[in-house]
Scaffold this active site. Structure first.
Site, PDB file in Angstrom:
ATOM      1  N   ASP A  13     -13.695  23.986  18.600  1.00 17.52           N
ATOM      2  CA  ASP A  13     -12.523  24.872  18.608  1.00 17.52           C
ATOM      3  C   ASP A  13     -11.500  24.508  17.541  1.00 17.52           C
ATOM      4  OD1 ASP A  13     -13.580  26.169  20.935  1.00 17.52           O
ATOM      5  OD2 ASP A  13     -12.966  24.389  22.035  1.00 17.52           O
ATOM      6  N   HIS A  43     -16.406  31.483  19.232  1.00 15.96           N
ATOM      7  CA  HIS A  43     -15.613  31.576  18.011  1.00 15.96           C
ATOM      8  C   HIS A  43     -14.714  32.799  18.100  1.00 15.96           C
ATOM      9  CE1 HIS A  43     -18.742  29.160  15.477  1.00 15.96           C
ATOM     10  NE2 HIS A  43     -18.150  28.441  16.398  1.00 15.96           N
ATOM     11  N   THR A  44     -13.486  32.620  17.637  1.00 13.88           N
ATOM     12  CA  THR A  44     -12.562  33.743  17.654  1.00 13.88           C
ATOM     13  C   THR A  44     -12.226  34.149  16.230  1.00 13.88           C
ATOM     14  OG1 THR A  44     -11.646  32.841  19.675  1.00 13.88           O
ATOM     15  CG2 THR A  44     -10.359  34.557  18.588  1.00 13.88           C
ATOM     16  N   THR A 191     -22.369  17.626  24.193  1.00 11.22           N
ATOM     17  CA  THR A 191     -23.263  18.764  24.316  1.00 11.22           C
ATOM     18  C   THR A 191     -24.710  18.285  24.156  1.00 11.22           C
ATOM     19  OG1 THR A 191     -23.589  21.059  23.611  1.00 11.22           O
ATOM     20  CG2 THR A 191     -23.121  19.446  21.867  1.00 11.22           C
ATOM     21  N   ARG A 253     -10.921  27.857  30.205  1.00 10.40           N
ATOM     22  CA  ARG A 253     -10.275  26.649  30.719  1.00 10.40           C
ATOM     23  C   ARG A 253      -9.153  26.230  29.773  1.00 10.40           C
ATOM     24  NH1 ARG A 253     -15.413  22.728  31.320  1.00 10.40           N
ATOM     25  NH2 ARG A 253     -15.820  23.716  29.330  1.00 10.40           N
ATOM     26  N   GLY A 281      -4.243  25.280  11.802  1.00  7.59           N
ATOM     27  CA  GLY A 281      -3.115  25.113  12.713  1.00  7.59           C
ATOM     28  C   GLY A 281      -1.898  24.430  12.131  1.00  7.59           C
TER      29      GLY A 281
HETATM   30  P1  IMP Z   1     -22.386  22.199  27.284  1.00 10.48           P
HETATM   31  O1  IMP Z   1     -22.640  22.155  25.816  1.00 10.48           O
HETATM   32  O2  IMP Z   1     -22.101  23.577  27.800  1.00 10.48           O
HETATM   33  O3  IMP Z   1     -23.434  21.479  28.061  1.00 10.48           O
HETATM   34  O4  IMP Z   1     -21.049  21.384  27.544  1.00 10.48           O
HETATM   35  C1  IMP Z   1     -20.982  19.978  27.309  1.00 10.48           C
HETATM   36  C2  IMP Z   1     -19.587  19.581  26.846  1.00 10.48           C
HETATM   37  O5  IMP Z   1     -19.351  20.114  25.537  1.00 10.48           O
HETATM   38  C3  IMP Z   1     -18.433  20.125  27.699  1.00 10.48           C
HETATM   39  O6  IMP Z   1     -17.389  19.193  27.689  1.00 10.48           O
HETATM   40  C4  IMP Z   1     -18.014  21.397  26.962  1.00 10.48           C
HETATM   41  O7  IMP Z   1     -16.680  21.739  27.249  1.00 10.48           O
HETATM   42  C5  IMP Z   1     -18.213  20.963  25.529  1.00 10.48           C
HETATM   43  N1  IMP Z   1     -18.490  22.097  24.618  1.00 10.48           N
HETATM   44  C6  IMP Z   1     -19.673  22.718  24.419  1.00 10.48           C
HETATM   45  N2  IMP Z   1     -19.569  23.663  23.487  1.00 10.48           N
HETATM   46  C7  IMP Z   1     -18.300  23.652  23.059  1.00 10.48           C
HETATM   47  C8  IMP Z   1     -17.578  24.395  22.078  1.00 10.48           C
HETATM   48  O8  IMP Z   1     -18.102  25.263  21.374  1.00 10.48           O
HETATM   49  N3  IMP Z   1     -16.262  24.088  21.932  1.00 10.48           N
HETATM   50  C9  IMP Z   1     -15.670  23.115  22.647  1.00 10.48           C
HETATM   51  N4  IMP Z   1     -16.294  22.388  23.582  1.00 10.48           N
HETATM   52  C10 IMP Z   1     -17.604  22.652  23.781  1.00 10.48           C
HETATM   53 MG    MG Z   2     -14.671  27.585  20.341  1.00 11.80          MG
END
Ligand code: IMP
Ligand code: MG
Length: 336
Positions: A13, A43-44, A191, A253, A281
């Protein structure tokens, strides 16, 4: 250009979508390809006041002549993909590598229900972790096995490497951020895959020798969604005072907000092999810089911060995002 990879330097992000959209419009690459994990990324992109939230399709879709590709390393949720294709009107120019892994309903249920992933590490619940696990166990379907994707199937590495042979510009869009890399991040709060530039190159099928530039995007105030260590996190009250609260694109969130992390920025620029930094930012450091397009319009505070970022990362800051709108950017790359 010709081949540029863009990745997130903190925890995701960082504003990658906006930078990619700007680069796509400005540099006019023939191909914009997406690497990364899958639809867990949000993505925004804001174009002329209209906001687009993307999870599967490359943010470069705003440049209407670009071929849009999803690399073989990426997980595809066919439902999310098809909805985005129709709502952005990009059918006919978007391709999915036939080898992409597929996210099934059961993966989403597992991701949402599993006490470890959703509860403990705060996954996005989009099914990516379980789908990557299935892929490693060699029991995942591939894009070529999904009827609904038949008309989109292609060979992404072939297309990209041929474009590079012709000297055409290729922009590779990374997702997530350095701090949530499975390999280099804050394991186990990460992730399900590496998130560095090398992984993005592998995802879309270009070898390391064919990458010309790596742009690492850093946010002036880093954020983190979900669980896990965040060394420079600030008190919620302080973020509120600064008016810099944020909410996730995929999960809505509330994002945790932190101060600039010099050590992390340096380490992430190193492992990503950054040739340029994009800083987002800065309007949050000083609201008077909102919408600036020239370096001279930036305040002393922001210019000093840019110099600090260059000092910390030892990489030149070439793009400075001054607001969410595509056009709100200072481009110091020296060509117009
Ligand atoms: P998952 O990739 O959905 O399994 O999430 C695992 C961790 O990575 C969590 O803390 C998510 O909030 C974070 N996460 C996954 N993808 C993104 C993203 O694109 N942006 C920010 N956090 C992410
Ligand atoms: Mg994002």
């Amino acid at each position: 250009m010709p081949s540029t990879i863009l990745v997130g330097g903190f925890f995701g992000d960082e504003g990658k979508g906006k930078i990619i959209a700007y680069l796509a419009k400005h540099d006019e690459p023939v191909v914009v390809a997406r690497g990364g994990v899958g639809p867990n990324a949000g993505h925004t992109v804001v174009v002329k006041g209209k906001e687009y939230a993307l999870r599967m399709v490359p943010s470069g879709f705003v440049y209407k002549s670009a071929r849009l590709l999803i690399g073989a390393g990426v997980l595809v949720d066919p439902g999310v993909f098809k909805r985005e294709v129709s709502s952005f009107g990009i059918k006919g120019r978007v391709g999915v590598d036939r080898r992409c892994g597929i996210i099934e309903e059961e993966h989403i249920a597992e991701d949402k229900g599993d006490a470890h992933l959703k509860g403990k590490i705060g996954s996005t619940g989009s099914g990516c972790g379980p789908a990557n696990a299935a892929r490693v166990f060699r029991k995942s379907r591939q894009a070529k096995d999904v009827k609904a994707l038949a008309e989109f199937l292609c060979d992404v590495p072939q297309e990209i490497n041929e474009a590079l042979d012709r000297g055409s510009g290729v922009l590779v869009e990374g997702t997530q951020g350095f701090g949530i890399s499975l390999v280099y991040g804050t394991y186990p709060f990460v992730t399900s895959k590496d998130t560095t530039a090398s992984q993005m190159a592998a995802d879309v099928g270009i070898g390391p020798t064919r990458v010309d530039d790596v742009i690492v995007v850093f946010k002036s105030f880093p954020t983190r969604v979900g669980e896990g260590p965040f060394e420079t996190q600030m008190e919620e009250e302080k973020a509120a005072e600064l008016h810099i609260e944020e909410y996730g694109t995929v999960t809505r969130r509330k994002r945790r907000i932190g101060e600039w992390d010099a050590k992390m920025a340096a380490y992430s620029a190193m492992i990503n092999g950054a040739t340029m930094v994009a800083l987002s930012g800065v309007d949050r450091l000083d609201a008077s810089c909102r919408g600036a397009k020239e370096y001279e319009e930036l305040s002393k505070e922001v210019k000093d911060f840019v110099a600090k970022v260059e000092h910390d990362t030892r990489v030149p800051v070439k793009l400075i995002s001054t607001g969410p709108e595509l056009s709100e950017i200072v481009d110091l790359r020296g060509f117009k």
